[in-house]
Design a protein around this motif. Structure first.
Motif, mmCIF file in Angstrom:
data_model
loop_
_atom_site.group_PDB
_atom_site.id
_atom_site.type_symbol
_atom_site.label_atom_id
_atom_site.label_comp_id
_atom_site.label_asym_id
_atom_site.label_seq_id
_atom_site.Cartn_x
_atom_site.Cartn_y
_atom_site.Cartn_z
ATOM 1 N N VAL A 35 0.857 -1.183 0.000
ATOM 2 C CA VAL A 35 0.000 0.000 0.000
ATOM 3 C C VAL A 35 0.896 1.237 0.000
ATOM 4 O O VAL A 35 1.912 1.271 0.700
ATOM 5 C CB VAL A 35 -0.913 0.023 1.245
ATOM 6 C CG1 VAL A 35 -1.678 1.334 1.324
ATOM 7 C CG2 VAL A 35 -1.883 -1.156 1.219
ATOM 8 N N TYR A 36 0.508 2.242 -0.790
ATOM 9 C CA TYR A 36 1.239 3.505 -0.850
ATOM 10 C C TYR A 36 0.328 4.676 -0.535
ATOM 11 O O TYR A 36 -0.862 4.680 -0.875
ATOM 12 C CB TYR A 36 1.828 3.741 -2.250
ATOM 13 C CG TYR A 36 2.939 2.818 -2.644
ATOM 14 C CD1 TYR A 36 2.739 1.803 -3.570
ATOM 15 C CD2 TYR A 36 4.217 2.974 -2.115
ATOM 16 C CE1 TYR A 36 3.764 0.951 -3.949
ATOM 17 C CE2 TYR A 36 5.255 2.119 -2.493
ATOM 18 C CZ TYR A 36 5.014 1.116 -3.406
ATOM 19 O OH TYR A 36 6.041 0.283 -3.778
ATOM 20 N N LEU A 37 0.901 5.696 0.065
ATOM 21 C CA LEU A 37 0.261 6.997 0.163
ATOM 22 C C LEU A 37 0.066 7.518 -1.263
ATOM 23 O O LEU A 37 0.973 7.394 -2.108
ATOM 24 C CB LEU A 37 1.157 7.936 0.969
ATOM 25 C CG LEU A 37 0.702 9.353 1.209
ATOM 26 C CD1 LEU A 37 -0.499 9.387 2.134
ATOM 27 C CD2 LEU A 37 1.859 10.184 1.807
ATOM 28 N N ASP A 38 -1.099 8.094 -1.539
ATOM 29 C CA ASP A 38 -1.394 8.523 -2.914
ATOM 30 C C ASP A 38 -0.322 9.444 -3.482
ATOM 31 O O ASP A 38 0.053 9.342 -4.656
ATOM 32 C CB ASP A 38 -2.752 9.223 -2.971
ATOM 33 C CG ASP A 38 -3.918 8.249 -2.939
ATOM 34 O OD1 ASP A 38 -5.058 8.710 -2.750
ATOM 35 O OD2 ASP A 38 -3.692 7.037 -3.115
ATOM 36 N N SER A 39 0.182 10.341 -2.670
ATOM 37 C CA SER A 39 1.113 11.351 -3.171
ATOM 38 C C SER A 39 2.488 10.785 -3.535
ATOM 39 O O SER A 39 3.288 11.488 -4.155
ATOM 40 C CB SER A 39 1.265 12.481 -2.158
ATOM 41 O OG SER A 39 1.830 12.001 -0.954
ATOM 42 N N VAL A 40 2.771 9.543 -3.153
ATOM 43 C CA VAL A 40 4.089 8.965 -3.474
ATOM 44 C C VAL A 40 3.991 7.843 -4.502
ATOM 45 O O VAL A 40 5.019 7.314 -4.936
ATOM 46 C CB VAL A 40 4.811 8.458 -2.218
ATOM 47 C CG1 VAL A 40 4.854 9.531 -1.144
ATOM 48 C CG2 VAL A 40 4.189 7.173 -1.674
ATOM 49 N N LYS A 41 2.770 7.474 -4.871
ATOM 50 C CA LYS A 41 2.612 6.416 -5.877
ATOM 51 C C LYS A 41 3.360 6.789 -7.149
ATOM 52 O O LYS A 41 3.359 7.939 -7.566
ATOM 53 C CB LYS A 41 1.129 6.202 -6.185
ATOM 54 C CG LYS A 41 0.377 5.458 -5.106
ATOM 55 C CD LYS A 41 -1.096 5.287 -5.492
ATOM 56 C CE LYS A 41 -1.854 4.562 -4.405
ATOM 57 N NZ LYS A 41 -3.301 4.449 -4.716
ATOM 58 N N ALA A 42 3.982 5.814 -7.773
ATOM 59 C CA ALA A 42 4.759 5.957 -9.006
ATOM 60 C C ALA A 42 6.106 6.634 -8.778
ATOM 61 O O ALA A 42 6.917 6.728 -9.700
ATOM 62 C CB ALA A 42 3.997 6.721 -10.086
ATOM 63 N N ARG A 43 6.364 7.095 -7.552
ATOM 64 C CA ARG A 43 7.686 7.681 -7.258
ATOM 65 C C ARG A 43 8.462 6.858 -6.241
ATOM 66 O O ARG A 43 9.693 6.793 -6.301
ATOM 67 C CB ARG A 43 7.528 9.108 -6.716
ATOM 68 C CG ARG A 43 6.874 10.068 -7.684
ATOM 69 C CD ARG A 43 6.951 11.502 -7.172
ATOM 70 N NE ARG A 43 6.225 11.691 -5.910
ATOM 71 C CZ ARG A 43 6.807 12.135 -4.786
ATOM 72 N NH1 ARG A 43 8.096 12.447 -4.773
ATOM 73 N NH2 ARG A 43 6.081 12.293 -3.682
ATOM 74 N N PHE A 44 7.741 6.246 -5.289
ATOM 75 C CA PHE A 44 8.393 5.475 -4.238
ATOM 76 C C PHE A 44 8.125 3.992 -4.441
ATOM 77 O O PHE A 44 7.052 3.603 -4.916
ATOM 78 C CB PHE A 44 7.847 5.870 -2.864
ATOM 79 C CG PHE A 44 8.240 7.241 -2.379
ATOM 80 C CD1 PHE A 44 8.840 8.178 -3.214
ATOM 81 C CD2 PHE A 44 7.994 7.600 -1.060
ATOM 82 C CE1 PHE A 44 9.198 9.432 -2.766
ATOM 83 C CE2 PHE A 44 8.343 8.859 -0.590
ATOM 84 C CZ PHE A 44 8.925 9.765 -1.442
ATOM 85 N N THR A 45 9.080 3.159 -4.047
ATOM 86 C CA THR A 45 8.921 1.717 -4.116
ATOM 87 C C THR A 45 9.405 1.097 -2.810
ATOM 88 O O THR A 45 10.547 1.318 -2.399
ATOM 89 C CB THR A 45 9.721 1.129 -5.277
ATOM 90 O OG1 THR A 45 9.308 1.725 -6.514
ATOM 91 C CG2 THR A 45 9.496 -0.386 -5.368
#
Length: 118
Positions: free
Chosen positions: A58-68
């Motif tokens: 699960v990711y915070l919306d604001s970091v999706k596609a930038r954080f892994t």
């Protein structure tokens, strides 16, 4: 004695990358959900990313596609690869391990500071 030790924070410019690492000891790491939280000055701590023992993420919306987020159960380590960092990512980042995320308790690291500034 349980320990979660974070490393990898620092000062970077917008658009650059950092990789945070958290090494756990004293727990059966593979059965825990592990997560990264962050807290900026004057703001509440927020969940950035989590990964269960089964690999659900699960990711915070604001970091999706930038954080892994990823985990290595052999090394008892959880990583957070952060790309295209933005000034709003500036915060203290904390590693957390819990059998069920959101339940009281669990274990926390001491935190590592990430500062994104030009």
């Amino acid at each position: 004695q349980v320990q979660l030790v974070e490393s990898g924070g620092g000062l970077v410019q917008p658009g650059e990358s950092l990789r945070l690492s958290c090494e756990a000891s004293g727990i059966a790491f593979s059965i825990f959900t592990v997560a990264w939280y962050r807290q900026a000055p004057g703001k509440q701590r927020e969940l950035v990313a989590s990964i269960t023992q089964g690999g659900n993420i699960v990711y915070l919306d604001s970091v999706k596609a930038r954080f892994t987020i990823s985990r290595d159960n052999v090394k008892s380590t959880v990583l957070l690869q952060m790309n295209n960092l933005k000034p709003e990512d500036t915060a203290a980042y904390y590693c957390h391990a819990n059998l069920v995320l959101g339940r009281p308790g669990g274990y926390w690291g001491q935190g590592t500071q990430v500062t994104v500034s030009s």
